[in-house]
Write a protein that holds these residues in place. Structure first.
Motif, PDB file in Angstrom:
ATOM      1  N   LEU A 173      18.223  25.376 -33.532  1.00 31.89           N
ATOM      2  CA  LEU A 173      19.163  24.282 -33.726  1.00 31.89           C
ATOM      3  C   LEU A 173      19.816  24.373 -35.108  1.00 31.89           C
ATOM      4  CD1 LEU A 173      20.501  21.669 -32.775  1.00 31.89           C
ATOM      5  CD2 LEU A 173      18.476  20.415 -33.552  1.00 31.89           C
ATOM      6  N   ALA A 174      19.023  24.705 -36.129  1.00 28.40           N
ATOM      7  CA  ALA A 174      19.556  24.839 -37.493  1.00 28.40           C
ATOM      8  C   ALA A 174      20.652  25.898 -37.553  1.00 28.40           C
ATOM      9  CB  ALA A 174      18.432  25.183 -38.466  1.00 28.40           C
ATOM     10  N   GLN A 175      20.439  27.017 -36.867  1.00 26.70           N
ATOM     11  CA  GLN A 175      21.441  28.094 -36.853  1.00 26.70           C
ATOM     12  C   GLN A 175      22.723  27.634 -36.163  1.00 26.70           C
ATOM     13  OE1 GLN A 175      20.916  31.022 -38.623  1.00 26.70           O
ATOM     14  NE2 GLN A 175      19.161  29.735 -39.180  1.00 26.70           N
ATOM     15  N   ARG A 226      26.561  16.299 -42.068  1.00 27.57           N
ATOM     16  CA  ARG A 226      26.440  15.203 -41.090  1.00 27.57           C
ATOM     17  C   ARG A 226      25.010  15.116 -40.568  1.00 27.57           C
ATOM     18  NH1 ARG A 226      30.804  16.262 -36.643  1.00 27.57           N
ATOM     19  NH2 ARG A 226      29.875  14.369 -35.744  1.00 27.57           N
ATOM     20  N   GLY A 227      24.397  16.258 -40.339  1.00 25.19           N
ATOM     21  CA  GLY A 227      22.963  16.303 -40.081  1.00 25.19           C
ATOM     22  C   GLY A 227      22.515  15.961 -38.670  1.00 25.19           C
ATOM     23  N   ILE A 228      21.199  15.873 -38.553  1.00 25.16           N
ATOM     24  CA  ILE A 228      20.516  15.645 -37.267  1.00 25.16           C
ATOM     25  C   ILE A 228      19.612  14.418 -37.398  1.00 25.16           C
ATOM     26  CG2 ILE A 228      18.858  16.623 -35.623  1.00 25.16           C
ATOM     27  CD1 ILE A 228      21.492  18.146 -35.591  1.00 25.16           C
ATOM     28  N   VAL A 229      19.696  13.510 -36.419  1.00 25.06           N
ATOM     29  CA  VAL A 229      18.811  12.335 -36.379  1.00 25.06           C
ATOM     30  C   VAL A 229      17.589  12.685 -35.515  1.00 25.06           C
ATOM     31  CG1 VAL A 229      18.657   9.858 -35.980  1.00 25.06           C
ATOM     32  CG2 VAL A 229      20.887  10.898 -36.420  1.00 25.06           C
ATOM     33  N   ILE A 230      16.398  12.267 -35.963  1.00 20.47           N
ATOM     34  CA  ILE A 230      15.166  12.611 -35.242  1.00 20.47           C
ATOM     35  C   ILE A 230      14.354  11.341 -34.957  1.00 20.47           C
ATOM     36  CG2 ILE A 230      13.059  14.007 -35.257  1.00 20.47           C
ATOM     37  CD1 ILE A 230      14.412  15.807 -37.360  1.00 20.47           C
ATOM     38  N   GLU A 287       8.055  18.248 -38.898  1.00 17.66           N
ATOM     39  CA  GLU A 287       8.141  19.711 -38.897  1.00 17.66           C
ATOM     40  C   GLU A 287       9.580  20.146 -38.616  1.00 17.66           C
ATOM     41  OE1 GLU A 287       6.172  22.404 -39.440  1.00 17.66           O
ATOM     42  OE2 GLU A 287       4.464  21.175 -40.036  1.00 17.66           O
ATOM     43  N   SER A 288      10.207  19.474 -37.653  1.00 14.06           N
ATOM     44  CA  SER A 288      11.604  19.784 -37.310  1.00 14.06           C
ATOM     45  C   SER A 288      12.506  19.564 -38.521  1.00 14.06           C
ATOM     46  CB  SER A 288      12.071  18.904 -36.147  1.00 14.06           C
ATOM     47  OG  SER A 288      11.267  19.101 -35.012  1.00 14.06           O
ATOM     48  N   ALA A 289      12.290  18.437 -39.206  1.00 16.44           N
ATOM     49  CA  ALA A 289      13.095  18.136 -40.405  1.00 16.44           C
ATOM     50  C   ALA A 289      12.871  19.180 -41.487  1.00 16.44           C
ATOM     51  CB  ALA A 289      12.733  16.746 -40.922  1.00 16.44           C
ATOM     52  N   ALA A 290      11.631  19.677 -41.611  1.00 17.71           N
ATOM     53  CA  ALA A 290      11.311  20.673 -42.639  1.00 17.71           C
ATOM     54  C   ALA A 290      12.016  21.999 -42.381  1.00 17.71           C
ATOM     55  CB  ALA A 290       9.803  20.878 -42.707  1.00 17.71           C
ATOM     56  N   VAL A 291      12.138  22.356 -41.104  1.00 19.15           N
ATOM     57  CA  VAL A 291      12.865  23.593 -40.759  1.00 19.15           C
ATOM     58  C   VAL A 291      14.363  23.402 -40.998  1.00 19.15           C
ATOM     59  CG1 VAL A 291      13.481  25.189 -38.889  1.00 19.15           C
ATOM     60  CG2 VAL A 291      11.139  24.323 -39.075  1.00 19.15           C
ATOM     61  N   HIS A 324      17.173  25.170 -44.104  1.00 22.55           N
ATOM     62  CA  HIS A 324      18.473  25.808 -43.864  1.00 22.55           C
ATOM     63  C   HIS A 324      19.646  24.938 -44.324  1.00 22.55           C
ATOM     64  CE1 HIS A 324      16.839  29.239 -41.640  1.00 22.55           C
ATOM     65  NE2 HIS A 324      15.940  28.377 -41.190  1.00 22.55           N
ATOM     66  N   GLY A 325      19.324  23.928 -45.135  1.00 22.04           N
ATOM     67  CA  GLY A 325      20.385  23.104 -45.718  1.00 22.04           C
ATOM     68  C   GLY A 325      20.978  22.071 -44.793  1.00 22.04           C
ATOM     69  N   VAL A 326      20.286  21.775 -43.698  1.00 25.54           N
ATOM     70  CA  VAL A 326      20.776  20.777 -42.738  1.00 25.54           C
ATOM     71  C   VAL A 326      20.078  19.448 -43.008  1.00 25.54           C
ATOM     72  CG1 VAL A 326      20.976  20.140 -40.300  1.00 25.54           C
ATOM     73  CG2 VAL A 326      21.158  22.547 -40.982  1.00 25.54           C
TER      74      VAL A 326
END
Length: 576
Positions: A72-74, A86-90, A104-108, A112-114
């Motif tokens: 997802l980061a890529q 803008r980022g990702i909400v979890i 863990e998802s947020a850490a990955v 990658h700067g997301v």
């Protein structure tokens, strides 16, 4: 690399998480369990992944979560710096490891700067959908296995419209995931550093309050609910999940203040200790709520699954017993009420449309037709409903009125783009209140609907076929049925068969074919001459193949007899 080599790679890894190391030791002598844990990589489909928790490439664990988040980061990075900002909400539910998987998802992503926004505690899946839109994020993740048993967890991804990521975006993410050769090579950032650098923001009321405010729009007759909402006694169970967090405040905010909470099931329990399965479609999940209903004389019992995207409903019948409504029945009741009210108030636009899945009853189609509203069918999966709403907004071709699936998923207003049990709780409570003021129950309301639009009876048979052998058996069933289509079922002639994998409708008598203009899916749907149908569909999230039935008769008894005949005949045909 075969499964034994993969197992050795995990077993010999010196930095393997301790709990996973212990799990591997516990199954070291179980050849079949080891094979199932390592014979393939955890499958990431268009809706994400879902599976049993544990060690292995075919299990849900921090390494498979990291790999998915890397993909997802890529994908986010591919869309540029603005997408990363803008980022990702979890969001996450109460299951084992849900909170850990979220961070863990947020850490990955952060490595990658997301940027990521992670809820401070459990939240409903529909609120995540709302949050993506409200925060103008690039996408979202929900850690949940919905109503699956406690040994499961899952990972769903969302697009910027708040709907589950459509096939094109999901395919790109899958490609990035599949490009990871070494599952242990995915790097993670330090959580405190991410917060310090603004790449991780923990959220709560920032989204809760505006979501609760938007939920008020679901109510059609505000004056009635404000004045008489307290007259409806609602027994509410979140089945140990997220539904109670905002479900009760949402009901209270519009005027439904007479709420009885099933206290034991308001406890966040990853083992769902009071039920065999936290699925509000099943009567067993309502047993405790029924006890409360009888004790407190509840007018309506409502239950949400652990991530609060599905709603179950029970009401008293003439014998004084509580009866569980099916997903199709709940959908028909809400749809009929909404369209009738809007028609009466001259608020039904000429281009109004309702959306339902191809395995949802045709009763809704007849209701929509009666009110001059177009019914549009989509493949199973609420992402396809969200996709259509986006298309409506971009083209102006239709105005969305309601969307639903037979599996107890509903959306009244499109401020979310996924099924929303909190919206549905408000909608069904309003209908129940209106009917109570008229001296009727929801079951009596349903009987009137059947009498006017036809006696439709639905059923669902699920065959659970776990593991590698089960997966192969499911493929055998669908391919065998596809190659040797029956000409009749239960003594009734089959008129045509829709094969969504081949994108083709075949008329059995003439052999004539017609193209189906929907995405491909491993689904076969057979229509009888009177419009009744049955359908075969392997589940995309569970080791199951599902058989759906929607049967039409002159009355309830005829419909039931016909349903039993067709169901028995189909299951014999499959077995043979």
């Amino acid at each position: 690399m075969n499964w034994r080599e993969e197992y050795q790679k995990w077993s010999n890894n010196k930095v393997l998480d301790d709990s996973l190391k212990n799990q591997l030791n516990n199954i070291a002598s179980d050849e079949k369990e080891l094979e199932d844990s390592f014979y393939r990589n955890m499958e990431f489909g268009t809706a994400g992944m879902r599976g049993v928790l544990g060690a292995g490439t075919n299990r849900m664990n921090i390494y498979t979560i990291r790999k998915a988040s890397y993909g997802l980061a890529q994908f986010v990075a591919e869309n540029g710096e603005e997408a990363k900002k803008r980022g990702i909400v979890i969001a996450y539910d109460p299951r084992h490891m849900s909170r850990e998987f979220a961070f863990e998802s947020a850490a990955v992503l952060g490595h990658h700067g997301v940027k990521s926004y992670v809820f401070d505690a459990l939240r409903p899946t529909p609120e995540l959908s709302f949050a993506v839109r409200f925060l103008n994020a690039f996408g979202g993740i929900v850690i949940t296995a919905s109503h699956n048993p406690p040994e499961y967890n899952g990972y769903k991804i969302y697009g910027e419209d708040g709907g589950q990521m459509p096939p094109n975006g999901a395919s790109a993410v899958i490609d990035y995931i599949n490009a990871v050769d070494d599952i242990f090579s995915v790097e993670v950032a330090n959580q405190d550093e991410l917060i310090k650098n603004g790449l991780l923001e923990v959220i709560s009321e920032k989204v809760d309050r505006p979501y609760l405010e938007k939920l008020k729009e679901v109510i059609v007759n505000n004056e009635l609910v404000e004045q008489h909402g307290q007259d409806l006694k609602i027994v509410f169970t979140p089945l140990h999940g997220t539904g109670g967090i905002l479900g009760v405040p949402a009901l209270q905010s519009v005027g439904f203040t007479n709420i009885v909470k099933v206290e034991e099931q308001f406890v966040n329990d990853p083992d769902f200790g009071t039920v065999k399965s936290p699925n509000p479609e099943n009567k067993e999940a309502f047993l405790l709520a029924i006890e409360y209903g009888k004790k407190f004389d509840g007018d309506i019992l409502v239950g949400t699954d652990p991530d609060a995207d599905r709603l179950g409903v029970a009401v008293r019948n003439k014998d004084g017993e509580y009866e569980i409504l099916s997903g199709n029945q709940i959908g028909a009741i809400i749809l009929h009420y909404l369209l009738k009210q809007k028609k009466a108030q001259n608020e039904l636009p000429a281009n109004a449309a309702v959306l339902k899945s191809i395995v949802t009853s045709n009763l809704g189609t007849e209701i929509a037709k009666h009110f001059g509203v177009e019914m549009i069918e989509v493949l199973t999966g609420f992402k396809f409903i969200a996709e259509q709403i986006k298309h409506f907004e971009e083209t102006g071709t239709h105005t969305f009125e309601f969307g639903y699936e037979e599996s107890n998923g509903y959306m009244v207003k499109p401020f979310t783009r996924d099924k929303d049990a909190i919206q549905a709780v408000l909608a069904i409570s309003e209908v129940a209140l209106v009917r109570k003021t008229e001296g009727r129950t929801l079951l009596e309301d349903l009987e009137k609907i059947y009498a006017e639009f036809g006696y439709y009876k639905e059923d669902l048979v699920s065959l659970t076929l776990s593991g590698k052998d089960g997966s192969e058996r499911i493929k055998e069933i669908t391919s065998g049925f596809r190659e040797q289509l029956p000409t009749s079922m239960g003594g009734f002639r089959i008129e045509r068969a829709e094969d969504y994998l081949r994108s083709e409708t075949t008329w059995i008598k003439t052999g004539k074919t017609e193209v189906i203009h929907l995405p491909t899916a491993d689904v076969i749907k057979c229509y009888l001459e009177d419009g009744s149908w049955f359908c075969l569909r392997p589940s995309g999230t569970e080791p199951k193949i599902k058989f759906y039935f929607s049967i039409l008769g002159e009355n309830e008894e005829e419909s039931m007899q016909k349903l039993e005949k067709i169901k028995a005949d189909l299951m014999q045909y499959i077995e043979a």
